[in-house]
Design a protein around this motif. Structure first.
Motif, PDB file in Angstrom:
ATOM      1  N   ALA A 230       0.833  -1.207   0.000  1.00 30.30           N
ATOM      2  CA  ALA A 230       0.000   0.000   0.000  1.00 30.30           C
ATOM      3  C   ALA A 230       0.867   1.256   0.000  1.00 30.30           C
ATOM      4  CB  ALA A 230      -0.926   0.001   1.213  1.00 30.30           C
ATOM      5  N   GLY A 231       1.955   1.244   0.755  1.00 30.32           N
ATOM      6  CA  GLY A 231       2.860   2.391   0.779  1.00 30.32           C
ATOM      7  C   GLY A 231       3.529   2.619  -0.569  1.00 30.32           C
ATOM      8  N   ALA A 232       3.970   1.550  -1.193  1.00 33.47           N
ATOM      9  CA  ALA A 232       4.603   1.671  -2.506  1.00 33.47           C
ATOM     10  C   ALA A 232       3.612   2.179  -3.550  1.00 33.47           C
ATOM     11  CB  ALA A 232       5.179   0.314  -2.937  1.00 33.47           C
ATOM     12  N   ALA A 233       2.376   1.700  -3.480  1.00 32.85           N
ATOM     13  CA  ALA A 233       1.352   2.161  -4.417  1.00 32.85           C
ATOM     14  C   ALA A 233       1.051   3.641  -4.204  1.00 32.85           C
ATOM     15  CB  ALA A 233       0.083   1.335  -4.260  1.00 32.85           C
ATOM     16  N   LEU A 234       0.998   4.063  -2.961  1.00 35.03           N
ATOM     17  CA  LEU A 234       0.725   5.465  -2.658  1.00 35.03           C
ATOM     18  C   LEU A 234       1.841   6.375  -3.162  1.00 35.03           C
ATOM     19  CD1 LEU A 234      -1.246   7.388  -1.277  1.00 35.03           C
ATOM     20  CD2 LEU A 234       0.065   7.075   0.817  1.00 35.03           C
ATOM     21  N   ILE A 235       3.079   5.976  -2.942  1.00 33.60           N
ATOM     22  CA  ILE A 235       4.209   6.760  -3.438  1.00 33.60           C
ATOM     23  C   ILE A 235       4.211   6.785  -4.965  1.00 33.60           C
ATOM     24  CG2 ILE A 235       6.743   6.811  -3.605  1.00 33.60           C
ATOM     25  CD1 ILE A 235       6.781   5.773  -0.703  1.00 33.60           C
ATOM     26  N   GLY A 236       3.943   5.652  -5.592  1.00 35.12           N
ATOM     27  CA  GLY A 236       3.894   5.592  -7.050  1.00 35.12           C
ATOM     28  C   GLY A 236       2.810   6.479  -7.625  1.00 35.12           C
ATOM     29  N   LEU A 237       1.640   6.472  -7.007  1.00 33.62           N
ATOM     30  CA  LEU A 237       0.549   7.326  -7.483  1.00 33.62           C
ATOM     31  C   LEU A 237       0.888   8.799  -7.288  1.00 33.62           C
ATOM     32  CD1 LEU A 237      -2.583   5.335  -6.293  1.00 33.62           C
ATOM     33  CD2 LEU A 237      -1.841   5.738  -8.641  1.00 33.62           C
ATOM     34  N   ALA A 238       1.530   9.131  -6.185  1.00 38.44           N
ATOM     35  CA  ALA A 238       1.927  10.521  -5.943  1.00 38.44           C
ATOM     36  C   ALA A 238       2.937  10.982  -6.990  1.00 38.44           C
ATOM     37  CB  ALA A 238       2.504  10.671  -4.542  1.00 38.44           C
ATOM     38  N   LEU A 239       3.909  10.127  -7.317  1.00 40.04           N
ATOM     39  CA  LEU A 239       4.888  10.483  -8.345  1.00 40.04           C
ATOM     40  C   LEU A 239       4.229  10.622  -9.713  1.00 40.04           C
ATOM     41  CD1 LEU A 239       7.911   8.248  -7.312  1.00 40.04           C
ATOM     42  CD2 LEU A 239       7.763  10.730  -7.197  1.00 40.04           C
ATOM     43  N   LEU A 240       3.328   9.723 -10.025  1.00 39.13           N
ATOM     44  CA  LEU A 240       2.620   9.790 -11.297  1.00 39.13           C
ATOM     45  C   LEU A 240       1.778  11.058 -11.379  1.00 39.13           C
ATOM     46  CD1 LEU A 240       1.998   8.287 -13.930  1.00 39.13           C
ATOM     47  CD2 LEU A 240       0.103   7.192 -12.743  1.00 39.13           C
ATOM     48  N   PHE A 241       1.098  11.397 -10.313  1.00 38.71           N
ATOM     49  CA  PHE A 241       0.283  12.607 -10.268  1.00 38.71           C
ATOM     50  C   PHE A 241       1.159  13.845 -10.442  1.00 38.71           C
ATOM     51  CE2 PHE A 241      -1.753  16.055  -7.865  1.00 38.71           C
ATOM     52  CZ  PHE A 241      -2.988  16.098  -8.491  1.00 38.71           C
ATOM     53  N   ALA A 242       2.300  13.891  -9.728  1.00 38.76           N
ATOM     54  CA  ALA A 242       3.199  15.048  -9.815  1.00 38.76           C
ATOM     55  C   ALA A 242       3.783  15.176 -11.222  1.00 38.76           C
ATOM     56  CB  ALA A 242       4.309  14.929  -8.785  1.00 38.76           C
ATOM     57  N   ALA A 243       4.183  14.065 -11.812  1.00 38.74           N
ATOM     58  CA  ALA A 243       4.762  14.112 -13.161  1.00 38.74           C
ATOM     59  C   ALA A 243       3.702  14.463 -14.203  1.00 38.74           C
ATOM     60  CB  ALA A 243       5.408  12.776 -13.505  1.00 38.74           C
ATOM     61  N   GLY A 244       2.485  14.062 -13.978  1.00 36.21           N
ATOM     62  CA  GLY A 244       1.419  14.346 -14.928  1.00 36.21           C
ATOM     63  C   GLY A 244       1.068  15.821 -15.002  1.00 36.21           C
ATOM     64  N   PHE A 245       1.235  16.539 -13.902  1.00 40.36           N
ATOM     65  CA  PHE A 245       0.877  17.948 -13.871  1.00 40.36           C
ATOM     66  C   PHE A 245       2.076  18.881 -13.935  1.00 40.36           C
ATOM     67  CE2 PHE A 245      -3.034  16.101 -12.193  1.00 40.36           C
ATOM     68  CZ  PHE A 245      -3.946  16.754 -12.985  1.00 40.36           C
ATOM     69  N   ALA A 246       3.284  18.340 -13.979  1.00 42.92           N
ATOM     70  CA  ALA A 246       4.487  19.175 -14.061  1.00 42.92           C
ATOM     71  C   ALA A 246       4.685  19.632 -15.507  1.00 42.92           C
ATOM     72  CB  ALA A 246       5.708  18.404 -13.586  1.00 42.92           C
ATOM     73  N   GLN A 247       5.284  20.787 -15.652  1.00 39.69           N
ATOM     74  CA  GLN A 247       5.596  21.284 -16.982  1.00 39.69           C
ATOM     75  C   GLN A 247       6.769  20.493 -17.557  1.00 39.69           C
ATOM     76  OE1 GLN A 247       6.340  25.431 -16.506  1.00 39.69           O
ATOM     77  NE2 GLN A 247       4.195  25.941 -16.192  1.00 39.69           N
ATOM     78  N   ALA A 248       6.807  20.382 -18.869  1.00 41.46           N
ATOM     79  CA  ALA A 248       7.852  19.587 -19.530  1.00 41.46           C
ATOM     80  C   ALA A 248       9.241  20.130 -19.212  1.00 41.46           C
ATOM     81  CB  ALA A 248       7.619  19.554 -21.030  1.00 41.46           C
TER      82      ALA A 248
ATOM     83  N   VAL B 195      10.253  21.549 -16.491  1.00 37.34           N
ATOM     84  CA  VAL B 195      10.613  21.165 -15.126  1.00 37.34           C
ATOM     85  C   VAL B 195      11.101  19.723 -15.103  1.00 37.34           C
ATOM     86  CG1 VAL B 195       9.709  20.791 -12.801  1.00 37.34           C
ATOM     87  CG2 VAL B 195       9.022  22.821 -14.085  1.00 37.34           C
ATOM     88  N   LEU B 196      10.398  18.844 -15.807  1.00 41.36           N
ATOM     89  CA  LEU B 196      10.808  17.440 -15.859  1.00 41.36           C
ATOM     90  C   LEU B 196      12.167  17.290 -16.539  1.00 41.36           C
ATOM     91  CD1 LEU B 196       7.426  15.749 -16.798  1.00 41.36           C
ATOM     92  CD2 LEU B 196       8.525  15.849 -14.564  1.00 41.36           C
ATOM     93  N   HIS B 197      12.372  18.029 -17.629  1.00 41.40           N
ATOM     94  CA  HIS B 197      13.647  17.965 -18.338  1.00 41.40           C
ATOM     95  C   HIS B 197      14.786  18.450 -17.444  1.00 41.40           C
ATOM     96  CE1 HIS B 197      16.624  18.221 -21.522  1.00 41.40           C
ATOM     97  NE2 HIS B 197      16.923  19.419 -21.044  1.00 41.40           N
ATOM     98  N   ASP B 198      14.584  19.571 -16.782  1.00 40.27           N
ATOM     99  CA  ASP B 198      15.630  20.114 -15.913  1.00 40.27           C
ATOM    100  C   ASP B 198      15.929  19.181 -14.746  1.00 40.27           C
ATOM    101  OD1 ASP B 198      15.798  22.282 -17.561  1.00 40.27           O
ATOM    102  OD2 ASP B 198      14.587  23.605 -16.274  1.00 40.27           O
ATOM    103  N   THR B 199      14.906  18.556 -14.201  1.00 43.87           N
ATOM    104  CA  THR B 199      15.103  17.620 -13.096  1.00 43.87           C
ATOM    105  C   THR B 199      15.907  16.406 -13.560  1.00 43.87           C
ATOM    106  OG1 THR B 199      13.030  18.327 -12.102  1.00 43.87           O
ATOM    107  CG2 THR B 199      13.919  16.228 -11.375  1.00 43.87           C
TER     108      THR B 199
END
Length: 62
Positions: free
Chosen positions: A25-43, A45-49
């Motif tokens: 459950a913890g791994a799924a929660l972290i994965g969903l949070a990362l997916l959510f953050a990456a889905g709404f981040a500007q391109a 920001v992702l490239h620079d990161t």
């Protein structure tokens, strides 16, 4: 004595199962949070990161 040993084994098995479920459950929660953050981040920001992480790991990128 044998009854106590069975009860202890059952309790340990239940605790192990609960720990496994919490880990998944913890791994799924972290994965969903990362997916959510990456889905709404500007391109950009992702490239620079990604670019900064390559430098942090001493991986040549240019």
């Amino acid at each position: 004595m044998e009854k106590n040993a069975k009860a202890i084994a059952a309790t340990q098995s239940q605790a192990s199962t609960n720990a496994d479920i919490m880990g998944v459950a913890g791994a799924a929660l972290i994965g969903l949070a990362l997916l959510f953050a990456a889905g709404f981040a500007q391109a950009s920001v992702l490239h620079d990161t990604a670019h900064d992480m390559r430098h942090a790991m001493s991986f040549p990128c240019h």
